[in-house]
Design a protein around this motif. Structure first.
Motif, PDB file in Angstrom:
ATOM      1  N   LEU A 140       0.821  -1.208   0.000  1.00 11.67           N
ATOM      2  CA  LEU A 140       0.000   0.000   0.000  1.00 11.67           C
ATOM      3  C   LEU A 140       0.856   1.261   0.000  1.00 11.67           C
ATOM      4  N   ARG A 141       0.335   2.326  -0.601  1.00 13.55           N
ATOM      5  CA  ARG A 141       1.022   3.618  -0.618  1.00 13.55           C
ATOM      6  C   ARG A 141      -0.015   4.729  -0.740  1.00 13.55           C
ATOM      7  N   VAL A 142       0.345   5.885  -0.273  1.00 12.52           N
ATOM      8  CA  VAL A 142      -0.536   7.053  -0.403  1.00 12.52           C
ATOM      9  C   VAL A 142      -0.685   7.390  -1.878  1.00 12.52           C
ATOM     10  N   GLY A 143      -1.922   7.650  -2.285  1.00 12.94           N
ATOM     11  CA  GLY A 143      -2.217   7.930  -3.688  1.00 12.94           C
ATOM     12  C   GLY A 143      -2.716   6.724  -4.451  1.00 12.94           C
ATOM     13  N   GLN A 144      -2.627   5.535  -3.805  1.00 14.52           N
ATOM     14  CA  GLN A 144      -3.069   4.308  -4.456  1.00 14.52           C
ATOM     15  C   GLN A 144      -4.584   4.176  -4.387  1.00 14.52           C
ATOM     16  N   VAL A 145      -5.181   3.680  -5.451  1.00 19.20           N
ATOM     17  CA  VAL A 145      -6.621   3.421  -5.496  1.00 19.20           C
ATOM     18  C   VAL A 145      -6.851   1.967  -5.105  1.00 19.20           C
ATOM     19  N   ILE A 146      -7.723   1.748  -4.132  1.00 15.59           N
ATOM     20  CA  ILE A 146      -8.025   0.392  -3.675  1.00 15.59           C
ATOM     21  C   ILE A 146      -9.528   0.154  -3.708  1.00 15.59           C
TER      22      ILE A 146
ATOM     23  N   THR B 242     -14.650   2.016  -4.186  1.00 13.72           N
ATOM     24  CA  THR B 242     -13.359   2.349  -4.778  1.00 13.72           C
ATOM     25  C   THR B 242     -12.930   3.692  -4.214  1.00 13.72           C
ATOM     26  N   ALA B 243     -11.764   3.737  -3.594  1.00 13.27           N
ATOM     27  CA  ALA B 243     -11.315   4.964  -2.931  1.00 13.27           C
ATOM     28  C   ALA B 243      -9.806   5.102  -3.050  1.00 13.27           C
ATOM     29  N   MET B 244      -9.306   6.296  -2.759  1.00 11.16           N
ATOM     30  CA  MET B 244      -7.870   6.561  -2.805  1.00 11.16           C
ATOM     31  C   MET B 244      -7.323   6.681  -1.383  1.00 11.16           C
TER      32      MET B 244
ATOM     33  N   GLU C  33     -13.826  12.681  -7.291  1.00  9.04           N
ATOM     34  CA  GLU C  33     -14.964  13.307  -7.986  1.00  9.04           C
ATOM     35  C   GLU C  33     -14.465  14.318  -9.024  1.00  9.04           C
ATOM     36  N   GLU C  34     -14.953  14.176 -10.226  1.00  2.72           N
ATOM     37  CA  GLU C  34     -14.627  15.183 -11.241  1.00  2.72           C
ATOM     38  C   GLU C  34     -15.442  16.444 -11.001  1.00  2.72           C
ATOM     39  N   GLU C  35     -16.649  16.254 -10.464  1.00  6.30           N
ATOM     40  CA  GLU C  35     -17.506  17.375 -10.060  1.00  6.30           C
ATOM     41  C   GLU C  35     -17.999  17.110  -8.646  1.00  6.30           C
ATOM     42  N   ARG C  36     -18.050  18.145  -7.848  1.00  2.18           N
ATOM     43  CA  ARG C  36     -18.505  18.009  -6.461  1.00  2.18           C
ATOM     44  C   ARG C  36     -19.895  17.412  -6.402  1.00  2.18           C
ATOM     45  N   GLY C  37     -20.061  16.432  -5.510  1.00  2.63           N
ATOM     46  CA  GLY C  37     -21.363  15.794  -5.342  1.00  2.63           C
ATOM     47  C   GLY C  37     -21.576  14.590  -6.236  1.00  2.63           C
TER      48      GLY C  37
ATOM     49  N   GLY D 202     -13.629   6.320 -13.196  1.00  2.00           N
ATOM     50  CA  GLY D 202     -12.556   7.271 -13.493  1.00  2.00           C
ATOM     51  C   GLY D 202     -11.577   7.448 -12.341  1.00  2.00           C
ATOM     52  N   ALA D 203     -11.605   6.509 -11.384  1.00  2.00           N
ATOM     53  CA  ALA D 203     -10.811   6.661 -10.162  1.00  2.00           C
ATOM     54  C   ALA D 203      -9.309   6.720 -10.424  1.00  2.00           C
ATOM     55  N   GLU D 204      -8.787   5.802 -11.234  1.00  2.00           N
ATOM     56  CA  GLU D 204      -7.348   5.754 -11.483  1.00  2.00           C
ATOM     57  C   GLU D 204      -6.867   7.044 -12.146  1.00  2.00           C
ATOM     58  N   GLU D 205      -7.599   7.527 -13.123  1.00  2.00           N
ATOM     59  CA  GLU D 205      -7.222   8.761 -13.830  1.00  2.00           C
ATOM     60  C   GLU D 205      -7.238   9.962 -12.890  1.00  2.00           C
TER      61      GLU D 205
END
Length: 365
Positions: A255-261, A310-312, A331-335, A347-350
């Motif tokens: 695990l590392r900071v910035g990783q998507v799990i 799915t979270a970072m 989130e690309e847009e809030r909410g 779009g989590a990885e991007e």
């Protein structure tokens, strides 16, 4: 030489004070065998313990034994053991060392009748501990009984404690060869010390069936496996290890900071959601404030128990505990988490890559 070695090259914590063994004096000419065994003992002490100049204390449970440590040399053979001469309060005193208290050999198996000849040759200098053996006919005129085995056992146990700390805080594993199988589990050696892996801590069989004595024998005996220390009993000096924990350690070290799990929601509280980390029994916290860029009254308004999230990773402690997650940063847009979670997950990885790139640019500015 250790029977078990660390799976990675990470340095062990240094917590032990061991009195260094004095070198042989130039005026004493020892037999070749004696010099070889002396080198083996110094190697044993060096390999099984680490010394820090600023470390001054040892656990209370060993303070009495260590306070009775005496330096001496093998003077002559005796029935059932050897006579050693030790220094006690500035005086040279003869002491009896029975065969049962001979040094521990971790390099090879020594037959009973060869133990003293191989491990306690005349002239050998080393540390001894006053034994609880008491008086006996074999000690003859000696009023003091000492042990070399207790010294070696203490050194080995200190090494075990170091390895346990490394397994606990650095999530390191150990590579061992299984040397025994019984209906309760497996046995092996770590740093010369016997350990036990119960059946409940073994990985499941590929066919889904329960382990039995025969399947354990066929699958594990004389095989090298990766295990982690699960617990140690400092009073009875019992060591329990786990194959399951080793797999968990591998997952956590990746695990590392910035990783998507991805993980399932294991528990929902007012302040956030606990998400299970795949391959482990650990959970990471997705705080209610990190669920969405828009205000969330209660986590249950957005997420359900058992749902895959799915979270970072946005933070974790050095020992891989207290892992914090965020879906808001994805989130690309809030909410968006409140309206279309699937699009956020897709779009989590991007988005995570963009977030980390922005962090790097900000740090370089």
């Amino acid at each position: 030489m250790f029977v078990a070695t660390l799976a990675s090259g990470a340095a062990l914590r240094r917590v032990v004070v061991v009195r260094p063994m004095p070198a042989a004096t130039t005026t004493t000419r020892w037999p070749t065998q004696t010099r070889v065994v002396a080198r083996q003992h110094r190697a044993l002490a060096s390999a099984m313990s680490s010394v820090d100049a600023d470390t001054e204390s040892v656990p209370d449970s060993l303070s009495l034994s260590l306070s009775l440590s005496l330096h001496g040399f093998v003077k002559r053979t005796a029935k059932g053991g050897v006579i050693v001469e030790v220094e006690d309060s500035g005086n040279d005193v003869e002491a009896f060392l029975p065969w049962q208290e001979a040094p521990i050999s971790i390099n090879k198996k020594v037959k009973k009748h060869e133990t003293m000849k191989e491990l306690m040759p005349l002239g050998l200098q080393r540390e001894f501990l006053v034994s609880e053996g008491g008086e006996g006919s074999q000690q003859g005129e000696c009023s003091l009984v000492v042990s070399a085995k207790d010294v070696d056992t203490n050194l080995m146990w200190k090494r075990v404690e170091q390895i346990f700390n490394n397994c606990t805080y650095e999530k390191e594993n150990l590579s061992v060869v299984v040397n025994g199988v019984n209906k309760g589990g497996l046995t092996a050696f770590i740093a010369g010390y016997p350990v036990f892996v119960p059946i409940s801590q073994l990985l499941r069989r590929a066919d889904g069936e329960m382990w039995d004595a025969q399947s354990l024998q066929d699958h594990y005996m004389k095989k090298r496996i990766s295990i982690a220390m699960l617990e140690i009993g400092r009073e009875d000096r019992r060591v329990v290890c786990s194959e399951i924990k080793a797999v968990e350690n591998d997952a956590l070290r990746g695990l590392r900071v910035g990783q998507v799990i991805q993980g399932r929601v294991r528990k929902i509280e007012r302040f956030g959601v606990f998400v299970g980390i795949q391959g482990t029994k650990m959970s990471a916290l997705l705080h209610v404030s990190n669920i969405s860029g828009r205000h969330v009254d209660h986590p249950e308004d957005v997420l359900d128990h058992g749902e895959t999230v799915t979270a970072m990773i946005i933070g974790m402690d050095e020992d891989y505990s207290n892992i914090s997650l965020s879906t808001a940063v994805l989130e690309e847009e809030r909410g968006a988490m409140m309206e279309d979670k699937k699009s956020v997950y897709d779009g989590a990885e991007e988005m995570a890559a963009k977030v980390m790139a922005a962090e790097e640019q900000e740090g370089a500015a």
